[in-house]
Enzyme design. Structure first.
Site, PDB file in Angstrom:
ATOM      1  N   ASP A  39       0.852  -1.194   0.000  1.00  0.00           N
ATOM      2  CA  ASP A  39       0.000   0.000   0.000  1.00  0.00           C
ATOM      3  C   ASP A  39       0.880   1.233   0.000  1.00  0.00           C
ATOM      4  OD1 ASP A  39      -2.032   2.040   0.934  1.00  0.00           O
ATOM      5  OD2 ASP A  39      -3.266   0.265   1.172  1.00  0.00           O
ATOM      6  N   VAL A  63       0.836   0.845  -6.677  1.00  0.00           N
ATOM      7  CA  VAL A  63       0.454  -0.097  -7.750  1.00  0.00           C
ATOM      8  C   VAL A  63       0.501   0.529  -9.139  1.00  0.00           C
ATOM      9  CG1 VAL A  63      -0.994  -1.512  -6.212  1.00  0.00           C
ATOM     10  CG2 VAL A  63      -2.045   0.333  -7.574  1.00  0.00           C
ATOM     11  N   ASN A  88      -6.652  -7.888  -4.689  1.00  0.00           N
ATOM     12  CA  ASN A  88      -6.541  -6.507  -5.165  1.00  0.00           C
ATOM     13  C   ASN A  88      -7.626  -5.648  -4.536  1.00  0.00           C
ATOM     14  OD1 ASN A  88      -4.285  -6.345  -6.989  1.00  0.00           O
ATOM     15  ND2 ASN A  88      -5.431  -7.651  -8.410  1.00  0.00           N
ATOM     16  N   TYR A 152     -15.649   5.848 -10.915  1.00  0.00           N
ATOM     17  CA  TYR A 152     -15.583   4.709  -9.995  1.00  0.00           C
ATOM     18  C   TYR A 152     -16.447   3.537 -10.485  1.00  0.00           C
ATOM     19  CZ  TYR A 152     -15.964   2.048  -5.621  1.00  0.00           C
ATOM     20  OH  TYR A 152     -15.960   1.048  -4.690  1.00  0.00           O
ATOM     21  N   LYS A 156     -15.079  -0.204 -11.555  1.00  0.00           N
ATOM     22  CA  LYS A 156     -15.506  -1.418 -10.848  1.00  0.00           C
ATOM     23  C   LYS A 156     -16.179  -2.411 -11.796  1.00  0.00           C
ATOM     24  CE  LYS A 156     -13.507  -0.676  -7.461  1.00  0.00           C
ATOM     25  NZ  LYS A 156     -12.673  -1.600  -6.661  1.00  0.00           N
TER      26      LYS A 156
END
Ligand SMILES: NC(=O)c1ccc[n+]([C@@H]2O[C@H](COP(=O)([O-])OP(=O)(O)OC[C@H]3O[C@@H](n4cnc5c(N)ncnc54)[C@H](O)[C@@H]3O)[C@@H](O)[C@H]2O)c1
Length: 263
Positions: A39, A63, A88, A152, A156
């Site tokens: 992180d 990441v 993840n 978002y 997703k």
């Protein structure tokens, strides 16, 4: 008491410093596994592993940086001898709806979608060697329109689709890939938005969850562990809703619309 025995196994949790990630790390450690929290949140990551003991390692990892992912994987292997699972959790909530800039679109997708894809690509040889599993985080937001949100939900939904593609890619090599689809979950973002008022979050969110409340991070964590466990040996490319019935409720939200129509 742990429901599963993950003794001798190692999980990398990308984005694991957050509340949901920490609950997942706790569940893995309680079930006998070692965990690597990867992180950018150094304070949160160090606090998490301090609470978890010697089977937990924090590796500061961005990441969006391939070299950082490589370094994290190398450190995980050096410390624990191999890697069985990748989870993840990482996300971005950068989202200004219609007005989102190109730079913000690309930054958000890099964190919430591409970062996880690169982690999968790089950790794959280790998971294949151990016949492991991958769990990606999708969301109820990837399945419906939400006011003012463009980035978002798109990220997703893409994670859920990517999961299906990855599942097909890895099934012949003994690695199962699935996603969890949480509903509203008590988390850092919920705490911030509600003024750290859990009762308020349950009151507002409970209206559109069959459970009548929002979820706990530990409930999402149990979904993740189930998908990693041998109990899920025939589950591939699936989205596991851990959403208190949000996705099944539909627009009528449990009201008696027929009675209203007749009344
Ligand atoms: N909170 C909810 O109600 C809810 C609902 C549905 C799905 N989810 C999903 O659950 C997961 C956790 O959600 P959350 O609300 O706890 O999110 P969060 O924002 O609290 O946590 C995200 C984590 O990702 C880390 N992160 C951000 N950018 C990073 C980067 N570049 N490299 C590495 N780590 C980075 C953050 O430091 C943080 O620890 C997410 O995937 C989210 O989409 C959450």
């Amino acid at each position: 008491m742990a429901c599963w025995d993950f003794s001798g196994k190692t999980a990398i949790l990308a984005g694991g410093a957050t509340l949901i990630g920490r609950a997942t790390a706790e569940a893995f450690v309680a079930a006998g596994a070692s965990v690597v929290i990867a992180d950018i949140d150094e304070d949160g990551g160090r606090a998490a592993v301090a609470a978890l003991g010697e089977r937990a390692l924090f590796v500061p990892t961005d990441v969006t940086d391939d070299a950082a992912i490589d370094a994290c994987i190398a450190q995980a292997v050096e410390t624990f001898g191999g890697i069985d699972y990748l989870v993840n959790v990482t996300t971005s909530y950068i989202d200004n709806g219609l007005d989102t800039t190109r730079a913000d679109w690309l930054r958000a997708l890099d964190i919430a979608l591409v970062g996880g894809a690169m982690f999968v690509q790089k950790v794959a040889p280790h998971l294949i060697a151990r016949k492991g599993a991958i769990v990606n985080f999708s969301s109820i937001s990837g399945h419906c329109a939400q006011a003012g949100r463009f980035v978002y939900p798109a990220a997703k939904a893409a994670v859920a689709q990517l999961t299906r593609s990855q599942a097909l890619e890895f099934a012949p090599r003994g690695v199962r890939v699935n996603s969890v689809t949480p509903g509203w979950t008590w988390s850092n973002v919920m705490s911030a938005l509600s003024g750290d008022d859990r009762a308020k979050a349950d009151r507002v969110g409970g209206a559109f969850h069959m459970a009548g409340r929002i979820g706990d991070a530990a409930e999402v964590a149990r979904g993740v562990l189930f998908l990693c466990s041998d109990q899920a040996s025939f589950i591939m490319g699936a989205e596991l809703p851990v959403d208190g019935g949000y996705g099944a409720l539909g627009p009528e939200q449990g009201g008696n619309a027929i009675a209203d129509l007749m009344g």
